[in-house]
Structures are given as structure tokens and as C-alpha cells.
Design a protein around this motif. Structure first.
Motif, mmCIF file in Angstrom:
data_model
loop_
_atom_site.group_PDB
_atom_site.id
_atom_site.type_symbol
_atom_site.label_atom_id
_atom_site.label_comp_id
_atom_site.label_asym_id
_atom_site.label_seq_id
_atom_site.Cartn_x
_atom_site.Cartn_y
_atom_site.Cartn_z
ATOM 1 N N ARG A 31 0.835 -1.206 0.000
ATOM 2 C CA ARG A 31 0.000 0.000 0.000
ATOM 3 C C ARG A 31 0.875 1.264 0.000
ATOM 4 N N ASN A 32 1.864 1.294 0.868
ATOM 5 C CA ASN A 32 2.720 2.490 0.931
ATOM 6 C C ASN A 32 3.451 2.716 -0.385
ATOM 7 N N SER A 33 3.858 1.624 -1.014
ATOM 8 C CA SER A 33 4.631 1.778 -2.252
ATOM 9 C C SER A 33 3.772 2.370 -3.370
ATOM 10 N N GLU A 34 2.439 2.301 -3.211
ATOM 11 C CA GLU A 34 1.570 2.902 -4.227
ATOM 12 C C GLU A 34 1.760 4.421 -4.301
ATOM 13 N N TRP A 35 2.309 5.008 -3.237
ATOM 14 C CA TRP A 35 2.511 6.461 -3.229
ATOM 15 C C TRP A 35 3.762 6.882 -4.004
ATOM 16 N N CYS A 36 4.628 5.932 -4.283
ATOM 17 C CA CYS A 36 5.923 6.303 -4.862
ATOM 18 C C CYS A 36 5.718 7.106 -6.158
ATOM 19 N N ILE C 62 11.824 13.215 -11.777
ATOM 20 C CA ILE C 62 10.573 12.951 -11.050
ATOM 21 C C ILE C 62 9.448 12.490 -11.978
ATOM 22 N N VAL C 63 9.419 12.986 -13.211
ATOM 23 C CA VAL C 63 8.444 12.418 -14.160
ATOM 24 C C VAL C 63 8.859 10.983 -14.462
ATOM 25 N N GLY C 64 10.175 10.762 -14.463
ATOM 26 C CA GLY C 64 10.704 9.426 -14.730
ATOM 27 C C GLY C 64 10.324 8.398 -13.674
ATOM 28 N N GLN C 65 9.888 8.867 -12.511
ATOM 29 C CA GLN C 65 9.393 7.919 -11.504
ATOM 30 C C GLN C 65 8.123 7.214 -11.980
ATOM 31 N N LEU C 66 7.357 7.904 -12.823
ATOM 32 C CA LEU C 66 6.000 7.411 -13.114
ATOM 33 C C LEU C 66 5.951 6.144 -13.968
ATOM 34 N N PRO C 67 6.645 6.119 -15.133
ATOM 35 C CA PRO C 67 6.508 4.903 -15.951
ATOM 36 C C PRO C 67 6.998 3.644 -15.236
ATOM 37 N N GLU C 68 8.051 3.747 -14.454
ATOM 38 C CA GLU C 68 8.523 2.565 -13.734
ATOM 39 C C GLU C 68 7.705 2.329 -12.478
ATOM 40 N N GLY C 69 7.309 3.433 -11.853
ATOM 41 C CA GLY C 69 6.572 3.324 -10.595
ATOM 42 C C GLY C 69 5.302 2.508 -10.748
ATOM 43 N N ASN C 70 4.704 2.574 -11.938
ATOM 44 C CA ASN C 70 3.439 1.851 -12.052
ATOM 45 C C ASN C 70 3.618 0.336 -12.122
ATOM 46 N N TRP C 71 4.866 -0.148 -12.126
ATOM 47 C CA TRP C 71 5.095 -1.596 -12.042
ATOM 48 C C TRP C 71 5.528 -2.063 -10.651
#
Lengths: 259, 94, 334
Positions: A31-36, C62-71
Motif C-alpha cells: 500500500r505504501n509503495s503505491e505512493w511512490c 521525477i516524471v521518470g518515476q511514473l513509468p517505472e513506478g506503475n510496475w
């Protein structure tokens, strides 16, 4: 002391207990990692990811112990990615959706304030493996608690809006806290054999910490005290199914593959 | 409201016995949170045993234009360095 | 690159003899390899160009966090989950270091965010492509971080002290990023036929956008020449692209994957690969906001910022209350 440490009954109890611990860490870490990448400030994004990383690390230890104790040749990844909802043993509290950042922090705080005294008690467990994991985790969790309590106080005693949001978060989450202190047959067995503390024994420390923190935060402890429960026997809220559907997707879509 | 959190400079003691060293900066609403943020931002790889933070606005710095008068004169004091003095070989280590 | 096509206000790079004494002294310090520090005199164009470059670099992180973050929520093992989370968290850290470096030049982080959210500031084109499979996470680490490292390693020697020091820290932390990506690709390439196909598909989709990261040829660009004279850029775009291709092709071969470029071949004479030209029309379209994910990326950043306003304000208000209480108790004690 009841059964000797090597008996099958004790091993089964240890395995089940480790699942409970590991599942709490896994689901809350998830859940927390969803904020990343989505937190209100970069500094918070980084801090919350640290908490999530600690919890995922603790998951690996607890689920590792569960595998060892059950002795069926399963791995922590098997447990995390191949059990269905009914096999999960986490508290309902940790699977609740993130909501706004305030609810996420309040959930973290209510959990930390229970998690730390539990780990401290587990450091004296009759099972050396439990004691060792608890010792390592307690250092991390002491910091989690320091940070989450601090933020709850600051936001409760911040602006009118931050106060209202924290109060709403508290009111929403409160019914999920009672489950932490309820005992079932396994808990009684664990307590009787010195493996884990009685859940109810953790309540005074939790209440004291929560009472003090909420007072500092100028927040009101909700009066209603009914408890939502069922997590420990695998009866969850609807949310866990969605978490698992997402989390287990690759392992389910490509059975048997290595990653 | 929406005023930006102030900027803090972060100093970390990497190991016991060493000086604190400037490692970077960050934003935080006050000093206590700056310490927590510094722990999370600047010690993720086990880099520290102690943290100092100071508001960037409170740093007093020498003016760049004073560089000559401030630091050049020290160049002339060569006798402050041990290599200035010849020690005869037969005297040994000194 | 993470900062692409950064403009200067320069029309023509001037020689030392054409400069006023103050600027000449500045340029001579740069030529001598000295670092420029905050608050020292610098030409206005140098300051503005650096703000553009560093903030663009920060926005890209910080935008670069998004495409990887969603995995992160779909990572296939506990270890992969932890590694990916740590990596994406590092990117937030890198954005933070870079924003702080830019702040030494007289702009605030909030102002930079405002430029990002309004669409005025750019970020790297690469992050406007979607991550469609787990192999994309491997491909990003391997190719995108690989390309970024090519550019960031020389930036550790750039003339502006705070930027150079931020790059030193970033390069040190980033060294594991490319390896984790290559490791994902290796496991997939040696895995089931479906996994191998997944890896090939990711390479097919990320190869050209990765080459575009370096930007179009800038051999004739006055901006590039000026940035090089100021030592805030060290190599030409073509130079870095060539280096990247030469480094990456053998790695693809090791993986048993095919680089999707029919023109790719080893040129013994130049000691490097010949390769095809990326589709620069696509590049300019993505830069102009027409990439597959531009709108989602900006929307996600704006939402995070707007939704978090109450949180930031709440903490500010509490800090002010506490300071006032301390003040009051001090006065009472006197």
C-alpha cells in the motif's frame, strides 16, 4: 512451556504466526509503495518509500520463517504470489485503501503503535528465530513510529483543513484497530508456549501511546468501539482481492516462470 | 497560504571520529523535520552516524570577491609547512 | 538526454578578446578547469541556461518515476519489488538533489514545479512512452539508464560546482540501476519463449526512443557550442549516441536479442557501428506534447502537487505555531 520446539504442532503454530506477521508487512508495504512518485513533497516520497522498503524486507524474513516452519518446500515468493485472499492472514487495517495522504499516515501510525510493542515482546520469544527477526525489525519500526507519530501530531495541530482530514482518517480507521488485540485459539497457544505475547497484553501500551499522540494532535478519540475483524482467519474486506490481482498478475499469467 | 518550506543545509558525520561534512540540502517545515528528512534522503546507503541541519538562510559565507585578500596571503607563509626546513640525513626522522 | 536541446540566449560564441574584462576573467577560470560557485559573478545567460538545464534534468527524474513506478505493485517477486521501489525512490532523490542545485541559482523549487505543471518547462522525451510489460522495466534500466549514464558521467566535471557535486552523488547511486535492468533482461531472455518474446518486444519499442534521448545532431548548434564553451556540456549528441550504440549492441547480442535496426552494422574503418537515423518527426512531436503519455504524466504530477497542498500547508502551519509557542514561553520566562 508446552510442546518442545521441534514438535509438529509448534512448527505449525510458528508458521501460522509468521504468516500473520509477514502478511501485515507485505500488504502495508505494498500500500505504501503505491505512493511512490505521487506524494505531496519529494522528501515525503522518499521517506515513505523507506518505510515500504523496510516492511518488504521484514516480509521476506517472516515469510521465510513461515516456509521453514511449515517444511513444505515453499518459498516466500510462493506464499506472497500464489495464495488467494482466504490464505492471507493480515489485519484488515493494512489492506484499507490509501485514501488521502493523511489517511495513509494515520493508518501507518495506528499500526506502528501496535507493531513496535509487539516486536519488543517478541524479542523475548521462546523461538530464537522469531526473537531475531523481531530484534532486527524493531529498530526499523521504532523509526517508523517516531515519524508517523510526529506527522500525526503536526497535521492534527496544523491548519483547520489538515485537522479535519486527520480526524476523518482517524474516524474511518478506528474500527479496524480492535482486531489487533483479539485472540483466537492460536494466539492462546502461542502465548501459552512463550512464542508470542497475548494480543490483549499489548493494548495498554498502544492505548497510552495513541492517547498521548492524539491529544498532542488535538484529535478526538472516536467513541464507537466496534471492531471489524476476520483478517487472521482469511476473511477480508473486498480490497485485498484487488491488491492480490495486481500484485500476483505476472506469477498467475506465466505459471512456473522465473523472474 | 502555500508558502514554501524553508531550505536546510545538511551535514553528516560519516563515521565516528570524522568531521561532519556538507552533503546537500532539502526542504522541511522546521529543524526537527529537517533532521528526519535528512535521515531519509541522505543516509539511505548507510552513510551516517550523526546529522546536523542548518537553515540555508542562516549560513554566513565569505564574499567571493574577497577571495584574494582572504586567502592569498597564506601562500606567502611557506615556513608554516614542514618541508620548508632541511633536516640533515644523519638526524633521521623528525 | 535528461536535458534535451537546452537553449542559451547566445547568437554566436564569442572569443576571449571580444569579452568585457569581468566575463573574460570568468571564461578564463572555466577554461582553466575551475569551478564556478553560487553567488560568484557569472554571465546572466550562463545562469539562465543552467537553470533551464538543471531544472529540466530534475523534472526528468521525477516524471521518470511514473513509468517505472506503475510496475512496483506488479513486480513479480518480493526481491524485484524491493529493488524497483529502491530504484524509483532513488530517482526522487536525484530530482531532489538537482532541484537544490538549481535553487542556488536564484529560483525556488515551487517556481520550477510551476514551470513543469504549466507545460512551460520540458522533461526528457523518453518518459512519455508507456511501460506495457515487465520487460519494459528491464529495458528502461538497461537502455534508458544506460543512455543517461553516458551523459551524466561527464557532467560530474561540469563547471558549476553544485551541479557537478549533485552529479557525483547521482552517478554513485545510479550505478546499480542499469545493472538491475540488464539483470531483468537476462532472466527474461533465458526464460520461457513467452518471456523471451516479452524482452524482444521491449527492446523493439525502447530502442529508438533511447537513441532519441541524446537529441538531434547538434554539431551545428550555437547553443551546444556555447554550452560546451561553458563546460556545462562536454560531448556532442552524436558522439554520445555513437558511444551508446557501440556499448549496447554487444549486450543485446549477449542476450540473444535483435536490435530493431536493419541498417545496423559494424564499420571496421571507423571502429564503431553504423546505424539508422531515429524518426526525428516523432521526437519533435513527443517534445511538443504529442507522445503517447505526455498528458497522463503531467496530469499525475499536477494531481500529486495539488492533492498535497493541504499537507504541506498543514506542516507549515504547525511549524509556525510551535515557533510562536516557543517564543511566547521565552518571553514569559524573561
Amino acid at each position: 512451556m508446552g510442546a518442545p520446539a521441534s514438535s509438529p504442532a509448534v512448527s505449525a503454530a510458528v508458521a501460522e504466526f509468521a504468516l500473520r506477521m509477514g502478511d501485515n508487512c507485505l500488504i502495508l508495504g505494498h500500500r505504501n509503495s503505491e505512493w511512490c512518485g505521487h506524494s505531496p513533497a519529494l522528501e515525503e516520497d522518499i521517506a515513505l518509500a523507506n518505510t515500504a522498503l523496510d516492511l518488504i524486507g521484514q516480509t521476506q524474513l517472516w515469510l521465510g520463517l513461515a516456509c521453514e516452519a511449515e517444511g513444505k518446500g515453499r518459498t516466500p515468493d510462493n506464499l506472497a504470489f500464489l495464495r488467494d485472499v482466504s490464505g492471507y492472514r493480515n489485519l484488515l487495517l493494512v489492506e484499507q485503501p490509501n485514501g488521502d495522504f493523511g489517511r495513509t499516515l494515520m493508518r501507518q501510525y495506528l499500526f506502528d503503535a501496535w507493531h513496535l510493542p509487539l516486536l519488543k515482546a517478541l524479542m523475548g520469544s521462546a523461538d530464537r528465530r522469531i526473537a531475531e527477526i523481531a530484534e532486527k525489525a524493531s529498530k526499523e519500526v521504532a523509526y517508523h513510529l517516531e515519524r508517523s507519530a510526529d506527522l500525526v501530531v503536526r497535521l492534527g495541530d496544523g491548519t483547520a483543513e489538515s485537522h479535519a482530514r486527520m480526524q476523518a482518517a482517524l474516524d474511518f480507521l478506528w474500527p479496524y484497530t480492535g482486531e489487533m488485540f483479539l485472540a483466537d485459539a492460536l494466539d492462546e497457544e502461542l502465548a501459552a508456549t512463550g512464542l508470542a505475547p497475548e494480543p490483549a497484553s499489548l493494548k495498554p501500551a498502544w492505548q497510552e501511546h495513541v492517547g498521548r499522540t492524539l491529544a498532542d494532535a488535538t484529535l478526538k478519540v472516536p467513541e464507537k468501539s466496534f471492531a471489524q475483524k476476520g483478517g487472521r482467519r482469511g476473511v477480508h474486506s473486498e480490497h485485498l482481492g484487488y491488491i492480490l490481482a495486481e500484485m500476483q498478475f505476472l506469477q498467475r499469467a506465466y505459471p512456473g516462470a522465473s523472474w | 497560504m502555500s508558502s514554501e518550506w524553508p531550505l536546510w543545509e545538511v551535514f553528516i558525520r560519516g563515521q565516528h571520529g570524522l568531521n561532519h561534512r556538507h552533503v546537500g540540502s532539502l526542504h522541511a517545515p522546521d529543524a526537527e523535520m529537517a533532521i528526519l528528512n535528512a535521515r531519509d534522503v541522505y543516509t539511505r546507503r548507510n552513510e551516517g552516524v550523526s546529522i546536523w541541519v542548518v537553515r540555508s538562510a542562516d549560513i554566513v559565507a565569505s564574499a567571493p570577491s574577497d577571495k584574494g585578500p582572504l586567502f592569498d596571503p597564506a601562500n606567502a607563509k611557506v615556513y608554516r609547512h614542514p618541508t620548508f626546513f632541511d633536516v640533515p640525513d644523519e638526524v633521521g626522522h623528525m | 538526454m535528461y536535458a534535451q536541446m537546452v537553449k542559451t540566449d547566445t547568437k554566436r560564441v564569442r572569443s576571449l578578446d571580444e569579452m568585457e574584462p569581468q566575463e573574460r576573467a570568468f571564461q578564463e577560470r572555466i577554461d582553466a578547469g575551475q569551478k564556478i560557485e553560487p553567488k560568484e559573478w557569472m554571465p546572466e545567460d550562463y545562469r539562465k541556461t543552467l537553470i533551464r538545464q538543471i531544472s529540466q534534468h530534475a523534472h526528468s527524474e521525477i516524471v521518470g518515476q511514473l513509468p517505472e513506478g506503475n510496475w512496483i505493485s506488479r513486480a513479480p517477486t518480493l526481491e524485484r519489488k524491493a529493488i524497483l521501489l529502491a530504484k524509483v525512490q532513488d530517482e526522487a532523490g536525484h530530482g531532489l538533489y538537482l532541484y537544490c542545485a538549481a535553487e542556488t541559482l536564484g529560483i525556488s523549487r515551487d517556481q520550477m514545479y510551476e514551470q513543469l505543471h504549466s507545460g512551460k518547462a520540458k522533461y526528457s522525451s523518453i518518459f512519455n512512452y508507456p511501460t506495457l510489460s515487465w520487460a519494459d522495466i528491464g529495458a528502461i534500466g538497461w537502455l534508458v539508464d544506460g543512455a543517461a549514464i553516458m551523459n551524466q558521467v561527464p557532467l560530474q566535471r561540469c563547471s558549476y560546482g553544485p551541479y557537478a557535486r549533485a552529479m557525483v552523488r547521482i552517478c554513485k547511486e545510479e550505478s546499480f540501476h542499469q545493472r538491475q535492468g540488464f539483470d531483468i533482461m537476462t532472466v527474461l531472455a533465458k526464460g520461457t519463449p513467452e518471456q523471451k518474446a516479452m524482452a524482444q518486444d521491449a527492446l523493439d519499442r525502447w530502442w529508438w526512443p533511447s537513441l532519441m534521448m541524446f537529441g538531434p545532431s547538434d554539431d551545428a548548434s550555437v547553443h551546444s557550442a556555447q554550452s560546451m564553451a561553458w563546460k556545462i556540456k562536454q560531448n556532442s549528441n552524436d558522439e554520445l549516441r555513437q558511444k551508446f550504440v557501440d556499448q549496447t549492441v554487444p549486450q543485446a547480442k549477449y542476450l540473444g536479442l535483435t536490435v530493431p535496426d536493419p541498417a545496423l552494422k559494424w564499420n571496421e574503418e571507423k571502429g564503431g557501428h553504423d546505424f539508422g537515423e531515429p524518426d526525428w518527426n516523432e521526437f519533435f512531436a513527443v517534445i511538443a506534447g504529442e507522445g503517447p503519455c505526455n498528458r497522463e504524466r503531467l496530469e499525475a504530477r499536477r494531481k500529486a502537487w495539488n492533492d498535497g497542498a493541504w499537507f504541506r500547508d498543514g506542516l507549515t502551519a504547525h511549524a509556525e505555531k510551535q515557533a510562536a509557542r516557543r517564543q511566547a514561553s521565552r518571553i514569559a520566562a524573561e
